[in-house]
Design a protein around this motif. Structure first.
Motif, mmCIF file in Angstrom:
data_model
loop_
_atom_site.group_PDB
_atom_site.id
_atom_site.type_symbol
_atom_site.label_atom_id
_atom_site.label_comp_id
_atom_site.label_asym_id
_atom_site.label_seq_id
_atom_site.Cartn_x
_atom_site.Cartn_y
_atom_site.Cartn_z
ATOM 1 N N MET A 1 43.729 14.861 -14.249
ATOM 2 C CA MET A 1 42.284 14.739 -14.394
ATOM 3 C C MET A 1 41.749 13.740 -13.371
ATOM 4 N N LEU A 2 40.668 14.106 -12.770
ATOM 5 C CA LEU A 2 40.018 13.247 -11.791
ATOM 6 C C LEU A 2 39.428 12.023 -12.486
ATOM 7 N N GLN A 3 39.618 10.841 -11.918
ATOM 8 C CA GLN A 3 39.116 9.593 -12.496
ATOM 9 C C GLN A 3 38.283 8.852 -11.456
ATOM 10 N N LEU A 4 37.031 9.237 -11.320
ATOM 11 C CA LEU A 4 36.141 8.571 -10.363
ATOM 12 C C LEU A 4 35.668 7.252 -10.950
ATOM 13 N N ILE A 5 35.579 6.243 -10.094
ATOM 14 C CA ILE A 5 35.228 4.902 -10.543
ATOM 15 C C ILE A 5 34.165 4.324 -9.625
ATOM 16 N N GLY A 6 33.170 3.671 -10.216
ATOM 17 C CA GLY A 6 32.213 2.900 -9.443
ATOM 18 C C GLY A 6 30.772 3.304 -9.637
ATOM 19 N N GLU A 7 29.899 2.399 -9.219
ATOM 20 C CA GLU A 7 28.461 2.625 -9.121
ATOM 21 C C GLU A 7 28.080 2.308 -7.685
ATOM 22 N N PHE A 8 27.259 3.163 -7.112
ATOM 23 C CA PHE A 8 26.898 3.008 -5.711
ATOM 24 C C PHE A 8 25.393 3.156 -5.564
ATOM 25 N N GLU A 9 24.762 2.180 -4.933
ATOM 26 C CA GLU A 9 23.339 2.276 -4.636
ATOM 27 C C GLU A 9 23.185 2.877 -3.251
ATOM 28 N N CYS A 10 22.333 3.894 -3.146
ATOM 29 C CA CYS A 10 22.143 4.622 -1.895
ATOM 30 C C CYS A 10 20.661 4.903 -1.695
ATOM 31 N N ARG A 44 17.466 14.222 -17.377
ATOM 32 C CA ARG A 44 16.603 14.189 -16.185
ATOM 33 C C ARG A 44 17.265 13.436 -15.037
ATOM 34 N N ASN A 45 18.538 13.662 -14.876
ATOM 35 C CA ASN A 45 19.279 13.135 -13.748
ATOM 36 C C ASN A 45 19.985 14.318 -13.099
ATOM 37 N N LEU A 46 20.751 14.072 -12.069
ATOM 38 C CA LEU A 46 21.567 15.111 -11.458
ATOM 39 C C LEU A 46 23.030 14.769 -11.691
ATOM 40 N N VAL A 47 23.879 15.792 -11.632
ATOM 41 C CA VAL A 47 25.309 15.591 -11.792
ATOM 42 C C VAL A 47 26.014 16.296 -10.643
ATOM 43 N N ILE A 48 26.911 15.561 -9.990
ATOM 44 C CA ILE A 48 27.709 16.124 -8.902
ATOM 45 C C ILE A 48 29.147 16.264 -9.385
ATOM 46 N N TYR A 49 29.713 17.449 -9.139
ATOM 47 C CA TYR A 49 31.091 17.755 -9.501
ATOM 48 C C TYR A 49 31.874 18.089 -8.231
ATOM 49 N N THR A 50 33.176 17.820 -8.245
ATOM 50 C CA THR A 50 34.029 18.406 -7.211
ATOM 51 C C THR A 50 34.113 19.897 -7.530
ATOM 52 N N ARG A 51 34.527 20.677 -6.569
ATOM 53 C CA ARG A 51 34.632 22.118 -6.806
ATOM 54 C C ARG A 51 35.598 22.426 -7.942
ATOM 55 N N SER A 52 36.732 21.750 -7.980
ATOM 56 C CA SER A 52 37.710 22.033 -9.033
ATOM 57 C C SER A 52 37.175 21.645 -10.416
ATOM 58 N N GLU A 53 36.457 20.534 -10.508
ATOM 59 C CA GLU A 53 35.880 20.127 -11.793
ATOM 60 C C GLU A 53 34.773 21.081 -12.222
ATOM 61 N N TRP A 54 33.955 21.543 -11.276
ATOM 62 C CA TRP A 54 32.916 22.517 -11.591
ATOM 63 C C TRP A 54 33.561 23.804 -12.125
ATOM 64 N N ASP A 55 34.629 24.242 -11.484
ATOM 65 C CA ASP A 55 35.311 25.459 -11.923
ATOM 66 C C ASP A 55 35.810 25.314 -13.368
ATOM 67 N N LYS A 56 36.272 24.124 -13.741
ATOM 68 C CA LYS A 56 36.713 23.888 -15.121
ATOM 69 C C LYS A 56 35.537 23.992 -16.092
ATOM 70 N N GLN A 57 34.403 23.387 -15.726
ATOM 71 C CA GLN A 57 33.214 23.463 -16.578
ATOM 72 C C GLN A 57 32.734 24.904 -16.708
ATOM 73 N N ALA A 58 32.684 25.610 -15.589
ATOM 74 C CA ALA A 58 32.224 27.001 -15.604
ATOM 75 C C ALA A 58 33.150 27.872 -16.451
ATOM 76 N N ALA A 59 34.452 27.615 -16.400
ATOM 77 C CA ALA A 59 35.398 28.381 -17.209
ATOM 78 C C ALA A 59 35.134 28.172 -18.701
ATOM 79 N N LYS A 60 34.852 26.938 -19.092
ATOM 80 C CA LYS A 60 34.533 26.664 -20.503
ATOM 81 C C LYS A 60 33.271 27.414 -20.919
ATOM 82 N N ILE A 61 32.245 27.307 -20.098
ATOM 83 C CA ILE A 61 30.958 27.921 -20.431
ATOM 84 C C ILE A 61 31.050 29.440 -20.427
#
Length: 157
Positions: A1-10, A44-61
């Motif tokens: 499982m992907l474990q992204l860490i951090g907060e980034f101001e951009c 009311r925010n946006l969510v960014i997924y890696t392609r592999s994580e998006w594919d997992k979500q789409a498979a569930k849905i």
């Protein structure tokens, strides 16, 4: 499982492009080849997924029963606006205007990593949310959400 860490101001540029911070980019496997997927979030925010994580979500849905009207509505709402993002040579992604409008994002943003996804918030909204009522009683929230969980081990696990 992907474990992204951090907060980034951009900051977004005038065209709606976002430079993916190098510290975050290092955590994203194959991002240059596979790209990313951005979609509407629930608050009311946006969510960014890696392609592999998006594919997992789409498979569930995709397993939802589409004979059920609520399931069809959820699928429509969840998939609405989902867009593939590609990093350009400068390490930027172009966020679609329709999604920026949905989340009321312009100028300064916060990228908040949440395990396998990245939430994108307008900086002011993120700060307001994080400094609101919940942050004042984080201990009570932790007890309510995690207090009855059996983690199956001793203090060292």
């Amino acid at each position: 499982m992907l474990q992204l860490i951090g907060e980034f101001e951009c900051k977004l540029d005038a065209k709606g492009r976002l430079v993916v911070p190098s510290a975050l980019k290092r955590q994203l496997p194959n991002v240059e080849q596979d790209g990313l997927i951005v979609n509407r979030g629930f608050e009311r925010n946006l969510v960014i997924y890696t392609r592999s994580e998006w594919d997992k979500q789409a498979a569930k849905i995709s397993r939802l029963n589409t004979f059920n009207a609520k399931n069809r509505e959820f699928i429509r709402q969840f998939m609405r606006g989902a867009t593939m993002l590609t990093l350009d040579a400068a390490g930027r992604v172009l966020l679609p205007k329709v999604l920026l409008d949905y989340a009321k994002i312009a100028g300064e943003v916060v990228l908040a990593c949440q395990f396998d996804r990245i939430e994108v918030w307008p900086k002011a909204a993120y700060e307001e949310m994080m400094n609101g009522d919940v942050s004042e009683d984080f201990a009570a929230l932790a007890e309510e959400v995690m207090g009855n969980m059996d983690f199956g081990g001793g203090a060292d696990e």
